[in-house]
Design an enzyme around this catalytic site. Structure first.
Site, mmCIF file in Angstrom:
data_model
loop_
_atom_site.group_PDB
_atom_site.id
_atom_site.type_symbol
_atom_site.label_atom_id
_atom_site.label_comp_id
_atom_site.label_asym_id
_atom_site.label_seq_id
_atom_site.Cartn_x
_atom_site.Cartn_y
_atom_site.Cartn_z
ATOM 1 N N HIS A 159 59.884 -10.493 72.071
ATOM 2 C CA HIS A 159 58.934 -9.692 71.117
ATOM 3 C C HIS A 159 58.988 -8.309 71.190
ATOM 4 C CE1 HIS A 159 54.732 -8.423 70.380
ATOM 5 N NE2 HIS A 159 55.099 -8.944 69.190
ATOM 6 N N HIS A 207 55.559 -0.357 65.739
ATOM 7 C CA HIS A 207 54.866 -1.361 65.642
ATOM 8 C C HIS A 207 53.336 -1.005 65.016
ATOM 9 C CE1 HIS A 207 50.945 -3.698 66.701
ATOM 10 N NE2 HIS A 207 51.751 -4.658 66.281
ATOM 11 N N GLU A 261 62.572 -9.902 68.187
ATOM 12 C CA GLU A 261 61.500 -9.655 66.955
ATOM 13 C C GLU A 261 61.316 -8.176 66.763
ATOM 14 O OE1 GLU A 261 57.570 -8.942 65.580
ATOM 15 O OE2 GLU A 261 58.418 -8.441 67.587
#
Length: 334
Positions: free
Chosen positions: A77, A119, A104
């Protein structure tokens, strides 16, 4: 993707080094030290994987045994973000060094329309934007050019050894994971504030060679919390594998199966019964819908969601999940 909660991200960082320990030890707590210098205690998994004890007794009458027989795929992640600053090339390289092929990331657009990998919709948490541009509050990604964002330090917040790490553009990110021969689960972030982000993202993927047959077949998945965004990607590139982030009601799953190949819920909302319901459907590529649960950062929850029959586990600490579940990291598609 959201890390579940901020606490989950901190907990993942606390697992630094625990995966190596878990490979050779079971049941005995170990004291470990995180990158930030905090001391924590990690308790490795005890019983062997695949038994009722190993999964914490999660396969109850309400949670039927999964049809899947293989271990779930492990996906790093934002890269191996427990050990390096999230969504940076350093995190990608750390995942590669740990032996993980699937990573990811999150993609947003700059003021001048350049896809960048970050993000938060704001720059404040993971960069020094507040110091470099003190008069630009609230420091939203969409309000800065790619050149301005390239000036920012995106590593010092995580640890002094990462000072000077930059926010990568999507093209830089693709070049690095291509060099590492890694695969990508790409999240289109907050599409509602970035009109045209789907087309801009696909354009860069095409320019970087990521929309050829090999990549589309085996190495790329595009996902989003926005159903309209996932649908838009599917309409523009029907050959690309797509995923929806969330857990639609079981009755709504057939409508999602028209445009997405994966249903990817938070681990706190998934169950064996829900996984079974998803697996009962086929997506637009006439394959069984897959389920990737996020963000799982400890052995106990990894064993639990593995027991539910998920196809993939998305984690900040991929080595910890691998050690706990015996998970494969380089087989199949995400």
């Amino acid at each position: 993707m959201h890390a579940g909660t901020a606490t989950a991200s901190v907990a993942a960082a606390a697992l630094l080094g625990a995966g190596t320990f878990l490979l050779s030890n079971t049941g005995t707590p170990v004291t470990d030290t995180t990158a930030a210098g905090h001391t924590v205690t990690v308790t490795p998994a005890g019983p062997a994987r695949g038994t009722a004890a190993a999964t914490g007794g999660v396969r109850t009458a309400g949670d039927p045994a999964p049809a899947r027989t293989a271990d779930p795929l492990v996906i790093a992640h934002r890269g191996a973000s427990a050990y390096a600053p999230e969504n940076t090339l350093a995190a990608v390289d750390r995942a590669h060094a740990l032996g993980f092929d699937w990573v990811e990331n999150d993609v947003q657009l700059t003021e001048d329309g350049v896809p960048v990998v970050i993000h938060d919709t704001g720059l404040k948490r993971t960069t020094d934007a507040e110091q470099v541009f003190p008069d630009r509050a609230p420091w939203a990604v969409k309000d800065f050019t790619a050149a301005e964002i390239a000036r920012l330090d995106a590593g010092s917040w995580f640890g002094p050894q990462y000072a000077g790490t930059r926010v990568p553009t999507l093209r830089q990110y693709l070049d690095r994971i291509g060099h590492n021969r890694q695969n990508l689960l790409l999240e289109i972030k907050s599409p509602e504030i970035y009109p045209g982000i789907e087309r801009a993202t696909l354009r860069v993927l095409s320019q970087a060679g990521w929309l050829d047959g090999g990549h589309v077949r085996d190495r790329l998945v595009i996902q989003s919390f926005g159903a309209d965004s996932v649908r838009e990607v599917h309409q523009q590139r029907p050959d690309v594998v797509t995923g929806f982030l969330g857990n639609p009601a079981v009755a709504e799953l057939p409508s999602y199966a028209e445009f997405t190949d994966q249903i990817n819920p938070t681990y706190t909302s998934v169950s064996g019964a829900y996984v079974t319901a998803v697996h009962a459907l086929k997506g637009p590529h006439h394959k069984t819908l897959r389920v990737n649960a996020w963000t799982v950062n400890d052995a106990a929850h990894a064993l639990r969601v593995s027991g539910y029959g998920v196809d993939g586990i998305i984690t900040n600490a991929p080595d910890v999940v691998r050690a706990a579940t015996g998970t494969r990291e380089a087989a199949g598609g995400a």
